[in-house]
Design a protein around this motif. Structure first.
Motif, PDB file in Angstrom:
ATOM      1  N   LEU A 174       0.847  -1.202   0.000  1.00  0.00           N
ATOM      2  CA  LEU A 174       0.000   0.000   0.000  1.00  0.00           C
ATOM      3  C   LEU A 174       0.874   1.241   0.000  1.00  0.00           C
ATOM      4  O   LEU A 174       1.756   1.393   0.848  1.00  0.00           O
ATOM      5  CB  LEU A 174      -0.911   0.004   1.238  1.00  0.00           C
ATOM      6  CG  LEU A 174      -1.657   1.297   1.547  1.00  0.00           C
ATOM      7  CD1 LEU A 174      -2.621   1.654   0.429  1.00  0.00           C
ATOM      8  CD2 LEU A 174      -2.394   1.189   2.879  1.00  0.00           C
ATOM      9  N   LEU A 176       0.326   5.115   0.522  1.00  0.00           N
ATOM     10  CA  LEU A 176      -0.689   6.014   1.072  1.00  0.00           C
ATOM     11  C   LEU A 176      -0.215   7.456   0.944  1.00  0.00           C
ATOM     12  O   LEU A 176       0.773   7.852   1.572  1.00  0.00           O
ATOM     13  CB  LEU A 176      -0.960   5.661   2.534  1.00  0.00           C
ATOM     14  CG  LEU A 176      -1.956   6.513   3.291  1.00  0.00           C
ATOM     15  CD1 LEU A 176      -3.341   6.434   2.656  1.00  0.00           C
ATOM     16  CD2 LEU A 176      -2.015   6.090   4.756  1.00  0.00           C
ATOM     17  N   ILE A 210      -3.555   4.930  -2.582  1.00  0.00           N
ATOM     18  CA  ILE A 210      -4.662   5.626  -1.922  1.00  0.00           C
ATOM     19  C   ILE A 210      -4.245   7.063  -1.631  1.00  0.00           C
ATOM     20  O   ILE A 210      -3.140   7.316  -1.150  1.00  0.00           O
ATOM     21  CB  ILE A 210      -5.057   4.929  -0.601  1.00  0.00           C
ATOM     22  CG1 ILE A 210      -5.607   3.526  -0.870  1.00  0.00           C
ATOM     23  CG2 ILE A 210      -6.106   5.754   0.148  1.00  0.00           C
ATOM     24  CD1 ILE A 210      -6.012   2.780   0.399  1.00  0.00           C
ATOM     25  N   LEU A 235      -4.143   6.764  -9.221  1.00  0.00           N
ATOM     26  CA  LEU A 235      -4.744   6.433  -7.931  1.00  0.00           C
ATOM     27  C   LEU A 235      -5.797   5.343  -8.088  1.00  0.00           C
ATOM     28  O   LEU A 235      -6.530   5.289  -9.088  1.00  0.00           O
ATOM     29  CB  LEU A 235      -5.381   7.680  -7.317  1.00  0.00           C
ATOM     30  CG  LEU A 235      -4.434   8.821  -6.943  1.00  0.00           C
ATOM     31  CD1 LEU A 235      -5.229  10.056  -6.530  1.00  0.00           C
ATOM     32  CD2 LEU A 235      -3.486   8.394  -5.823  1.00  0.00           C
ATOM     33  N   ASP A 236      -5.874   4.479  -7.111  1.00  0.00           N
ATOM     34  CA  ASP A 236      -6.899   3.436  -7.085  1.00  0.00           C
ATOM     35  C   ASP A 236      -8.094   3.826  -6.228  1.00  0.00           C
ATOM     36  O   ASP A 236      -9.228   3.429  -6.514  1.00  0.00           O
ATOM     37  CB  ASP A 236      -6.304   2.127  -6.555  1.00  0.00           C
ATOM     38  CG  ASP A 236      -5.188   1.597  -7.431  1.00  0.00           C
ATOM     39  OD1 ASP A 236      -5.453   1.313  -8.609  1.00  0.00           O
ATOM     40  OD2 ASP A 236      -4.044   1.495  -6.942  1.00  0.00           O
ATOM     41  N   LEU A 237      -7.831   4.597  -5.177  1.00  0.00           N
ATOM     42  CA  LEU A 237      -8.888   4.932  -4.233  1.00  0.00           C
ATOM     43  C   LEU A 237      -8.589   6.294  -3.616  1.00  0.00           C
ATOM     44  O   LEU A 237      -7.429   6.615  -3.340  1.00  0.00           O
ATOM     45  CB  LEU A 237      -8.976   3.864  -3.139  1.00  0.00           C
ATOM     46  CG  LEU A 237     -10.208   3.844  -2.231  1.00  0.00           C
ATOM     47  CD1 LEU A 237     -11.460   3.556  -3.042  1.00  0.00           C
ATOM     48  CD2 LEU A 237     -10.040   2.797  -1.137  1.00  0.00           C
ATOM     49  N   ILE A 239      -9.811   8.802  -0.414  1.00  0.00           N
ATOM     50  CA  ILE A 239     -10.571   9.005   0.822  1.00  0.00           C
ATOM     51  C   ILE A 239     -10.785  10.498   0.963  1.00  0.00           C
ATOM     52  O   ILE A 239      -9.842  11.254   1.176  1.00  0.00           O
ATOM     53  CB  ILE A 239      -9.815   8.458   2.054  1.00  0.00           C
ATOM     54  CG1 ILE A 239      -9.304   7.039   1.781  1.00  0.00           C
ATOM     55  CG2 ILE A 239     -10.691   8.518   3.279  1.00  0.00           C
ATOM     56  CD1 ILE A 239     -10.378   6.038   1.494  1.00  0.00           C
TER      57      ILE A 239
END
Length: 611
Positions: A174, A176, A210, A235-237, A239
């Motif tokens: 991951l 971030l 993320i 980017l995949d996700l 927030i």
């Protein structure tokens, strides 16, 4: 319990993250009824982290409601984090990136002096951003005590470069990216100028990317929000914090084929405004990552105070028979609506013993004419002890067609009630107010942006000196502008100040703030006292309707008594236009100040200096 829904997903290769945002600890903490709401919701969030045995907790900003939380708020926050996040359970996620670069300290679960079971990673929002000397955030304090891992903090606001926090668990990697809150206008401009860079790893396909950020997502006008299309495509996700309406949906993405990213908008865990978006069910989310696949599971919060929001248009309602006063019939009708809303709120109760007992109820009422209006505070007293917000159950505003008709009237007053409902924050409300003022009543010297920023800093950061700095900065900036001009008459001074304000309004936000702060720290511009050291300068002025008069200034350098005649100039040389403008501008500005106006209520039309 939430399942992986895939037999190939093993716990050793799956990163489980609890996602929440906009906790707003300390919101209305002095309110006897609602003061504990934010802490109760935060405790439930962390209890869910323990229940689902996550690897880490990710917060999207605004952990605190104020930039300078009260000691009581900090104490309760510390108490809750220690209760749920400390323990002997080992953390299975390995940190691969530079800890000092990401967090400015060693990550807390690798600190040998701490026993962390559920590490919290958080960016800051607009409510808990750095403030004061050294630009210290409340999250900096939690970071130094080992309670929170604070990342995404910036010191260079002209060029943003984001380095990811690299985490790995088994075969799942991951990256971030954290982007703490920046003013939307500034960040939007930086994106447009290609000055926001996100470090991309060489083997990017092996990493799940993320981004967590805290900005406006809804379109609030050009430059006042961040469009999704400006964010990087790798980017995949995402927030997305800051928006309080919870938009968390169950989703599963396995072997993504498109290039677009998905967005999780957790929303707030406590209602900080009585708006329609806050009445949506509150959630946090469980994110499970396995290599390049993910599953999002919404987790409803069961300790949130029930909130019912209704919109009522009186012209569309059948109010029944007539009464002596139409407002009395309207009140009876609205009482029935409030009682129905209370019953609806009771059906939303979760049964959790920690859920607050009294609900929140807000009716947004559109009325046609003044005979339907009444005292809202008195109306709310009927529901004391029944709802949590008896003093602001109702928000009354005229229907749109009535407001549009009033806008065409020459003597219209600004309808602040309608603007207050539509505004998302205090800054938006102030901008709407000043833009709605007629031209003759608008600010002539002060910049609206500086005023709104000052209000924001005062309310969120508890910066008690911000208004003094802004006003002093504007005053001195205008003085410098007048000194650089050759303005002689009042009309010329007004024109020069108008140009000065246009320049301030056209200045970019970051430069404007720096300009005002710099001007506020400079020594006040004064006339060289050596030229008047031998006596007192007498200023003659002409007042409209009052004839010709004289105003004596203060005796320079300890000179005693008052001169009856003109002061003798120390040299026969003629004053230059610049010197005359300096003295005249200084005297003109003094008359504008509150102190001079309180002593002399004159509308000056011309200022003359006697040599």
């Amino acid at each position: 319990m939430v399942q992986n829904e895939s037999e190939s997903w093993t716990s050793d290769d799956t990163i489980r993250i609890l996602i929440a945002s906009d906790i707003h600890l300390g919101y209305l903490e002095n309110d006897a009824e609602r003061g504990e709401d934010s802490f109760i919701a935060f405790e439930e969030v962390l209890s869910l982290a323990v229940q689902y045995d996550v690897d880490l907790v990710l917060l999207g900003g605004d952990l605190f409601d104020q930039a300078k939380p009260s000691p009581s708020c900090m104490f309760k926050c510390t108490q809750i984090i220690r209760k749920y996040c400390f323990g002997d359970k080992p953390v299975s996620v390995e940190l691969l990136s530079d800890q000092l670069q990401n967090f400015s300290r060693v990550v807390n679960y690798e600190d040998p002096n701490l026993n962390i079971s559920y590490p919290i990673l958080s960016i800051h929002g607009n409510h808990d951003d750095p403030v004061g000397q050294g630009s210290i955030s409340s999250l900096d304090i939690l970071s130094m005590t080992g309670l929170v891992n604070y990342f995404g903090k910036w010191s260079d606001y002209t060029h943003v470069r984001v380095s990811p926090v690299l985490l790995q668990k088994g075969e799942t990697k991951l990256s971030l990216y954290g982007l703490s809150h920046l003013k939307d206008q500034r960040l939007s401009r930086l994106f447009g100028e290609k000055k926001v860079e996100m470090d991309l790893l060489e083997d990017n396909n092996d990493w799940f990317n993320i981004l967590v950020l805290h900005q406006n997502r809804a379109d609030r006008g050009h430059g006042n929000y961040i469009p999704e299309n400006v964010l990087p495509k790798f980017l995949d996700l995402v927030i997305w914090g800051h928006e309080h309406d919870s938009q968390v949906f169950a989703m599963k993405d396995i072997k993504r084929e498109n290039e677009g990213f998905c967005v999780i908008q957790p929303g707030s865990t406590v209602a900080t405004s009585l708006a329609a978006g806050e009445a949506l069910p509150k959630h946090c989310a469980l994110l499970q990552l396995h290599k390049n696949d993910f599953i999002v599971t919404p987790l409803p919060l069961k300790t949130v105070r029930p909130f019912i929001f209704k919109t009522i248009v009186l012209s569309e309602e059948n109010l029944g028979g007539k009464t002596v006063k139409e407002s009395e019939r309207v009140q009876e009708f609205l009482k029935e609506k409030v009682e129905a809303a209370i019953e609806e709120a009771n059906k939303l109760r979760s049964g959790n013993p920690k859920q607050p007992r009294l609900p929140l109820v807000r009716l947004s009422v559109f009325y046609e004419h003044d005979s339907q209006d009444f005292n809202r505070i008195r109306f709310g007293q009927n529901f004391n002890g029944i709802v949590a917000n008896p003093n602001d159950i109702l928000i009354m505003k005229r229907e749109k067609k009535i407001r549009e008709r009033k806008e065409n009237e020459k003597c219209e007053e600004v309808d602040m009630r309608g603007a207050a409902v539509e505004a998302t924050d205090v800054e938006t409300l102030l901008r709407a107010y000043y833009s709605a003022l007629p031209a003759e009543r608008r600010l002539a010297v002060l910049s609206v942006r500086s005023i709104t920023e000052a209000v924001r800093d005062y309310t969120l950061k508890r910066d008690d000196g911000v208004f003094r700095r802004v006003l002093e900065g504007h005053r001195r900036h205008c003085v410098e502008s007048l000194l650089d001009s050759t303005a002689e008459t009042v009309e010329e001074v007004h024109e020069r100040l108008r140009i000065c304000k246009e320049v301030l309004d056209a200045t970019e936000e970051a430069q404007l703030k720096g300009l005002i702060e710099q001007a506020a720290t400079k020594r006040a511009v004064t006339v060289d006292e050596s030229e008047e050291s031998e006596g007192e300068v007498v200023v003659e002025r002409v007042s409209e309707g009052r004839g010709r008069g004289r105003a004596r200034g203060r005796s320079p350098r300890g000179a005693r008594g008052r001169a009856r005649g003109r002061a003798r100039a120390p040299s026969p040389e003629r004053r230059t236009p610049r010197r005359q403008a300096a003295v005249k501008s200084n005297e003109w500005l003094q008359k504008l100040s509150a102190e001079r106006v309180s002593r002399r209520r004159h509308d000056s039309s011309e200022i003359e200096l006697s040599d």
